[in-house]
Design an enzyme around this catalytic site. Structure first.
Site, PDB file in Angstrom:
ATOM      1  N   GLN A 158      -5.202  -1.781   9.540  1.00 25.45           N
ATOM      2  CA  GLN A 158      -4.851  -3.068   8.944  1.00 25.45           C
ATOM      3  C   GLN A 158      -5.337  -4.204   9.848  1.00 25.45           C
ATOM      4  O   GLN A 158      -5.051  -4.200  11.041  1.00 25.45           O
ATOM      5  CB  GLN A 158      -3.320  -3.130   8.755  1.00 25.45           C
TER       6      GLN A 158
ATOM      7  N   ASP B 207     -11.503   2.268   3.608  1.00 24.04           N
ATOM      8  CA  ASP B 207     -11.708   0.821   3.493  1.00 24.04           C
ATOM      9  C   ASP B 207     -13.196   0.465   3.434  1.00 24.04           C
ATOM     10  O   ASP B 207     -13.551  -0.688   3.182  1.00 24.04           O
ATOM     11  CB  ASP B 207     -11.073   0.106   4.694  1.00 24.04           C
TER      12      ASP B 207
ATOM     13  N   LYS C  71       0.841  -1.199   0.000  1.00 26.74           N
ATOM     14  CA  LYS C  71       0.000   0.000   0.000  1.00 26.74           C
ATOM     15  C   LYS C  71       0.877   1.251   0.000  1.00 26.74           C
ATOM     16  O   LYS C  71       0.602   2.220  -0.705  1.00 26.74           O
ATOM     17  CB  LYS C  71      -0.937  -0.013   1.220  1.00 26.74           C
TER      18      LYS C  71
END
Ligand code: NAD
Length: 279
Positions: A95, A118, A51
């Site tokens: 994460q 997200d 990322k």
């Protein structure tokens, strides 16, 4: 049979985003993603590195918050809260997995929905369900983009999704429904799975079991999307679909690696740019 080349499509998306970011920067807007990681799970370390690389390539600023394995829920919520309030941070990503004993849903609830790149905050999940503009979680969004890029019709098709997780199975089912597919969601308690999968025009496997989908479970001419990332003992990865066999029967199929994975990162970048434009 045609390969759905996620690597190629993702590269094109990233190139377009790079140009968009250049324009934003000229207007004084510098998109920034903040990533929070707790502990040092090896797979997460690789995902986070990918990322950060993608951000750098596109011109998105990237900040990492590495918290220890024994971080408390309060400390984690505090980090999120600080990022919610930072004007220069447009996107926040937590994460997963996070350490046992911490409640990931509580953490997702805390991320301000306009920075929730997200798409896991209940506001964005709800907006997706009622068809409002929202941050769509990156893997489902990437799958839909890939299908669209290859002009694969979704409307009116029988789509079967195997897996009902909050990060893949449920949101991709909702995305397919929003595109007017007839959607069946299967999971570990589903009876006669092959009978259902054999009726799929579009089959999406998000299970986490290597080569689970054999060719006898697939209809001839089906479009097969393999979301699975399963690490083998030799360090390489394979999907949930028996690619060698199923590719002989499918009309389109995603490879692993090089299918859904790169699309996920491209759509994350897309969401960060969207957040920067809208905030
Ligand atoms: P998960 O473990 O949360 O969910 C797996 C789902 O599979 C569950 O809903 C379960 O009911 C279902 N399942 C398990 N065994 C089954 C069986 N025998 N029959 C039918 N259904 C069964 O996993 P997840 O987070 O949704 O991820 C799924 C896979 O996708 C994993 O391999 C993960 O690594 C991968 N993944 C890939 C990306 C990407 O970018 N390519 C992103 C997220 C997840």
């Amino acid at each position: 049979m045609e390969i759905l080349d996620g690597k190629k499509v993702a590269k094109e998306i990233r190139e377009n985003l790079k140009q968009e970011v250049e324009l934003l920067r000229k207007r004084g807007i510098i998109p920034k993603l903040a990533v929070i990681m707790c502990g040092n799970d090896p797979a997460s370390t690789i995902y986070v590195r990918n990322k950060s690389k993608a951000c750098k390539e596109i011109g998105i600023e990237y900040e990492e918050y590495l918290l220890s394995d024994n971080v408390t829920m309060d400390e984690l919520l505090n980090v999120i809260d600080n990022l919610n309030n930072k004007k220069d941070v447009h996107g926040i990503l937590l994460q997963s997995p996070i350490p046992k004993g911490l409640d990931i849903n509580e953490a997702f609830n805390k991320i301000f929905y306009k920075k929730d790149v997200d798409g896991f905050n209940p506001v964005n999940v709800g907006k997706l369900c009622i068809g409002q503009d929202s941050f769509i979680s990156c893997t489902p969004y990437g799958i839909i983009k890939l299908l669209e890029e290859y002009n694969i019709q979704i409307e009116g098709k029988n789509a079967v999704v195997i897996g009902r997780s909050n990060i893949v199975g449920k949101p991709v089912s909702q995305c397919l429904l929003n595109k007017n597919a007839t959607v069946t969601i299967c999971h570990s308690k589903t009876k006669d799975l092959p009978e259902i999968t054999k009726k799929a025009d579009i089959l999406i496997a998000a299970i986490g079991k290597p080569k689970f989908i054999s060719s006898s479970m697939v209809k001839k001419g089906a479009v097969v999307i393999d979301v699975g990332i399963n690490r083998k003992n030799d360090g390489t990865i394979c999907g949930d679909v028996d690619f060698d066999e199923v590719s002989k029967k499918a009309s389109y199929i995603t490879p692993v690696p090089g299918g859904v994975g790169p699309m996920t990162i491209a759509m994350l970048m897309n969401n960060v740019v969207k957040a920067a434009k809208e905030n």
